[in-house]
Write a protein that holds these residues in place. Structure first.
Motif, short mmCIF file in Angstrom:
data_model
loop_
_atom_site.label_atom_id
_atom_site.label_comp_id
_atom_site.label_asym_id
_atom_site.label_seq_id
_atom_site.Cartn_x
_atom_site.Cartn_y
_atom_site.Cartn_z
N ILE A 150 -52.61 47.71 -29.72
CA ILE A 150 -53.50 48.16 -30.07
C ILE A 150 -52.94 49.56 -31.21
O ILE A 150 -51.91 50.24 -29.80
CB ILE A 150 -55.00 48.46 -28.54
N LYS A 203 -59.74 38.29 -26.01
CA LYS A 203 -60.75 38.97 -27.03
C LYS A 203 -61.74 37.97 -27.17
O LYS A 203 -63.09 38.20 -26.79
CB LYS A 203 -59.80 39.12 -28.35
N GLU A 256 -60.57 45.43 -29.90
CA GLU A 256 -59.68 46.75 -31.02
C GLU A 256 -60.47 48.29 -30.91
O GLU A 256 -60.26 49.13 -31.60
CB GLU A 256 -59.49 46.56 -32.14
#
Length: 339
Positions: free
Chosen positions: A117, A222, A234
């Motif tokens: 990230i 994710k 994110e």
């Protein structure tokens, strides 16, 4: 792995020993030793140690034999309580300086690096990195080198004042709405952070503190994270850690015990690192007071600073490579098995 016992069902557990009592005890013992060895140089100029030096072993033994048992128990409980309180103070300073400043403001949370990230590389990050490096280098100079001249102090004060004013001015709406000026400040922040980044890059490479999960793992994480919590990885920020942690400790007691084990280890090294750094500051105060035992003070300061540095690296290594990685791997494992 540390198994749960009846002791852990009380208000106290093993973290109280390793996280508070041991760092508090080490700081207290070494502080007393330093004050005793450098009694005449210590700013407090305590006469207690001078009196203790005059007491013989036989007198101490006779005094101990004549003290009632309940007095010994009271003294023992009082001593442990004092050590425990000192440990809590050290832990509070450790959390403030290391967790809230070094990790949050400078190094970044492990979740950011592990999941690739992007960091927010603005002027604030460069400012904090610059201040951290300059303050520590200044303390090292005061300890091991001659004191800075008046001209150096003035120039240093002017530079730091300009940088601090620049940091504070970022909060004004006029600058925040000026994208060109903001961009220039961010570039200046990168320049400020370069020396710190150079040193940290070497440490990260040496101890594998910059390795991230592979793309396949991140992709699966994710997907499962969004399915369970309806959040994008994110933009979840610290929720990546907290939601994953809560999920694992709720679903599996065995993995919860492993997490607690790593928590105790990294908490112990973090607090112990702070203890040695506080000892370094104590030794520095003795030298600034005008001690003549420069060589012995330099040796003691070097050992304290070296121990603090080794332990802070060990702390982040445990925090990054063991504690954080295990939580995220455990989350993916449990979430896939509980579909």
């Amino acid at each position: 792995m540390i198994k749960e016992t009846k002791f852990s069902s009380t208000p106290f557990d093993l973290y109280d020993i390793f996280g508070y009592i041991v760092p508090g005890l080490i700081f207290l013992v070494f502080s007393i030793t330093i004050m005793s060895v450098f009694d005449g140089d210590f700013p407090l100029k305590s006469q207690i140690f001078s009196k203790l030096h005059e007491i013989s072993y036989e007198e101490l033994k006779e005094l101990k034999d004549n003290v009632p048992w309940w007095v010994e128990v009271t003294l023992l409980i009082s001593t442990i309580s004092i050590i425990y309180i000192i440990g809590h103070i050290i832990a509070s300073l450790s959390s403030l300086l290391i967790d809230k400043y070094l990790v949050k403001k400078i190094a970044g949370y492990p979740s950011q690096k592990l999941f690739n990230i992007p960091f927010n590389l603005d002027f604030s990050i460069g400012f904090y990195k610059f201040m951290f490096l300059i303050i520590n280098l200044y303390l090292v100079r005061l300890m091991f080198f001659s004191n800075p001249s008046r001209t150096e102090k003035i120039l240093g004060g002017v530079v730091l004042t300009i940088i601090i004013i620049g940091k504070l001015s970022l909060s004004t709406k006029k600058i925040q709405n000026n994208s060109k000026l903001q961009t220039r400040l961010d570039k200046f922040g990168l320049i400020l952070s370069w020396p710190f980044n150079f040193i940290i890059h070497f440490i990260e490479k040496s101890f594998s503190l910059n390795e991230s999960f592979n793309d396949e793992f991140i992709g699966n994480y994710k997907t499962r994270f969004k399915e369970l919590f309806k959040l994008e990885l994110e933009t979840a920020n610290t929720n990546i850690y907290w939601l994953s942690y809560c999920y694992v400790v709720e679903k599996n007691d065995h993995m919860k015990d492993i997490i607690r084990h790593f928590l105790r280890l990294y908490g112990f090294t973090r607090n112990l690192s702070t203890s040695f750094f506080l000892l370094f500051l104590m030794i520095l105060s003795i030298k600034l007071h005008g001690s003549v035992h420069v060589y012995r003070l330099n040796v003691a300061a070097s050992l304290s600073l070296l121990c603090s540095l080794i332990l802070i690296i060990r702390y982040y290594y445990l925090y990054y490579n063991y504690y954080s990685k295990f939580i995220f791997r455990a989350f993916l494992y449990l979430s896939n098995n509980n579909k």
